[in-house]
Scaffold this motif. Structure first.
Motif, short mmCIF file in Angstrom:
data_model
loop_
_atom_site.label_atom_id
_atom_site.label_comp_id
_atom_site.label_asym_id
_atom_site.label_seq_id
_atom_site.Cartn_x
_atom_site.Cartn_y
_atom_site.Cartn_z
N ILE A 18 0.50 -1.41 0.27
CA ILE A 18 -0.04 0.04 -0.31
C ILE A 18 0.52 1.40 0.22
O ILE A 18 0.30 2.16 0.02
CB ILE A 18 -0.83 -0.18 1.03
CG1 ILE A 18 -0.40 0.20 2.12
CG2 ILE A 18 -2.03 -1.24 1.59
CD1 ILE A 18 -0.88 0.38 4.02
N ILE B 259 7.44 -1.38 4.22
CA ILE B 259 8.41 -2.34 2.91
C ILE B 259 7.73 -3.79 3.08
O ILE B 259 7.33 -3.70 4.07
CB ILE B 259 10.16 -2.20 2.47
CG1 ILE B 259 10.35 -2.36 4.96
CG2 ILE B 259 10.85 -0.92 2.19
CD1 ILE B 259 11.11 -3.33 4.88
N PRO C 67 0.25 -5.94 2.58
CA PRO C 67 -0.05 -6.59 0.57
C PRO C 67 -1.51 -6.80 0.82
O PRO C 67 -1.89 -7.19 -0.41
CB PRO C 67 0.80 -8.03 0.90
CG PRO C 67 1.74 -7.93 2.22
CD PRO C 67 1.11 -6.62 3.02
N ILE D 32 -4.52 -5.71 1.27
CA ILE D 32 -5.17 -4.69 0.70
C ILE D 32 -4.35 -3.91 -0.29
O ILE D 32 -4.72 -3.23 -0.81
CB ILE D 32 -5.85 -4.23 1.60
CG1 ILE D 32 -5.28 -3.45 2.91
CG2 ILE D 32 -6.69 -5.16 3.20
CD1 ILE D 32 -5.40 -2.47 3.65
N ASP E 115 9.39 -12.79 0.27
CA ASP E 115 9.27 -13.21 1.92
C ASP E 115 10.79 -14.43 1.55
O ASP E 115 11.46 -15.07 3.26
CB ASP E 115 7.89 -13.88 2.63
CG ASP E 115 7.50 -13.04 2.70
OD1 ASP E 115 7.97 -12.25 3.45
OD2 ASP E 115 6.39 -13.48 3.20
N GLY F 161 2.66 -2.00 8.72
CA GLY F 161 3.68 -2.24 7.39
C GLY F 161 3.31 -2.12 5.89
O GLY F 161 2.38 -1.16 5.72
N GLU G 236 13.18 -6.51 4.86
CA GLU G 236 13.86 -5.81 5.64
C GLU G 236 14.90 -4.92 6.08
O GLU G 236 15.92 -3.88 6.56
CB GLU G 236 13.37 -6.18 7.20
CG GLU G 236 12.14 -6.52 7.00
CD GLU G 236 11.24 -8.03 5.68
OE1 GLU G 236 12.09 -8.14 5.12
OE2 GLU G 236 9.41 -7.62 5.77
N LYS H 50 -8.01 0.44 -0.57
CA LYS H 50 -8.60 0.18 0.96
C LYS H 50 -7.95 0.26 2.20
O LYS H 50 -8.09 0.28 3.36
CB LYS H 50 -8.66 -1.23 0.99
CG LYS H 50 -10.01 -2.27 0.32
CD LYS H 50 -10.35 -3.34 0.30
CE LYS H 50 -11.24 -4.04 0.01
NZ LYS H 50 -11.43 -5.54 -0.08
#
Ligand code: NAD
Length: 365
Positions: free
Chosen positions: A15, A76, A287, A289, A82, A284, A91, A294
């Motif tokens: 977002i 970020i 992800p 939304i 991941d 954070g 991170e 939103k």
């Protein structure tokens, strides 16, 4: 001539770009009204930087941040990155940026807005009127002290070690930041430590006491961290500004944040000895939304207000943004995250862009 500031924007991932766009629109309107001029440069950080350059913190990004007066970051990270090795993860870019800018003071306000009081999990009478600031030391203490690691004892058993260490200079510089913030707020500072058990905490307490005569207008108190955690939940209104070390601050700032119950509303600031501060929402990259209009942009917008107050010393412009946020909430605008069940009457479910438009209307009067 308007006062000109160079501001680096790091929209990041998820977002991030949506909420950053709202904050930039808000800053542009406020700048006209306060005779300020922002020279924005946008740079890559996190997943967006990995995709474009292979690194979560490209050298150009750190360089442009260092040359600016303030850095405004969104958030970020995301599922896509991941599973990368740790040194390539988003991170790591953020940690590198904080280290690269030598940000040693982390400021996390927790303010209960009357319009959102029901979002708190605590009783109304406990949280009503809470307005506190946690000042956390960010670059020392047990997360960085040496020795650290997992070692083998003489008997061949593994033993994990971390070291809580603070030098006088480290305590003094965070102490001064905290006293100065308390002076700008309610003139009450509570220092949190574990001086009944830890030598490093006794030094902390002695140094904070030694600084106190320089700030005669600030009322200083001390609490042990276990008591501070209890008091934050039992009677948070007693606090104005808290100052504490890295580990205790990590925990207490999250407790304080959750008094408000609304992650989409929480800004933060990190300041260094010299050079630009970093201003970013506590949340954070959401992800789940992202890209759906939103997201709640208010934490980002309030981070821009912190940038004006604590980074650029423009408190009037900061206050105008904070008032506009209050106005849109008064008018019933709510993104999904702050539209608590049962309070929908008179409220308007609002997307990120419409919240931005409502803010601009409020600012223009
Ligand atoms: P998160 O804060 O991104 O999301 C937690 C929950 O809160 C989600 O349901 C999300 O939709 C919601 N939420 C968060 N911000 C919101 C907003 N502004 N408006 C509306 N709803 C919002 O935490 P997470 O899900 O644990 O992490 C997602 C990604 O963000 C991960 O990759 C994580 O590493 C990263 N992260 C980044 C930062 C940062 O950039 N400083 C901080 C925390 C997590």
């Amino acid at each position: 001539m308007p006062q000109t500031y160079r501001v680096t924007l790091l929209p990041g991932d998820g977002i991030g770009p949506e909420i950053m766009a709202v904050a930039v629109d808000v800053l542009n309107v406020v700048s006209q009204q306060h005779n300020l001029q922002f020279e924005f440069s946008e740079a890559l950080l996190g997943g967006a930087a990995i995709d474009a350059t292979g690194s979560p913190l490209p050298e150009e990004t750190l360089a442009v941040c260092r040359q600016s007066d303030a850095v405004l970051l969104a958030a970020i990270g995301g599922y896509k990155w991941d599973n990368l090795p740790r040194h390539q993860r988003p991170e790591t870019g953020l940690l590198g940026l904080r280290a690269g800018l030598q940000l040693f003071a982390n400021l996390r306000p927790a303010t209960i807005l009357p319009q959102l009081i029901d979002a708190s999990s605590l009783k109304r009478e406990v949280v009503e009127g809470v307005d506190l600031m946690v000042v956390r030391e960010l670059t020392g203490g047990i997360y960085f002290g040496e020795p650290k690691g997992v070692f083998e004892t003489e008997s061949g058993e593994q033993r994990g070690v971390n070291t809580m260490a603070y030098k006088v200079s480290e305590i003094d510089r965070i102490g001064r930041v905290a006293f100065e913030i308390a002076q700008k707020r309610g003139k009450k500072l509570c220092s949190v430590d574990k001086a009944n058990v830890l030598e490093v905490s006794q030094l902390w307490r002695d140094r904070i006491n030694a600084l106190a005569p320089e700030y005669p207008d600030v009322e200083l108190s001390h609490l042990y961290v276990d008591n501070a955690a209890m008091q934050l939940v039992r009677a948070p209104k007693q606090f104005d500004t808290l100052v504490t070390g890295n580990l205790f601050g990590d925990i207490l700032s999250d407790i304080a944040a959750m008094l408000t119950g609304s992650i989409g509303m929480l800004p933060s600031a990190s300041l260094g000895a010299s050079g630009p501060g970093l201003f970013e929402p506590v949340h954070g990259s959401a992800p789940d939304i992202a890209g759906q209009d939103k997201a709640n942009p208010l934490a980002q917008v309030l981070s821009a207000a912190m940038m004006l107050r604590y980074g650029l010393d423009q408190p009037a412009a900061a206050a105008q943004i904070e008032q506009a946020v209050m106005q849109v909430l008064d008018a019933g605008y709510r993104t999904g995250d702050i539209l608590a069940e049962g309070m929908a009457e008179g409220m308007k479910l609002t997307g990120c862009q419409a919240m931005g438009a409502a803010l601009l209307d409020a600012l223009r009067g």
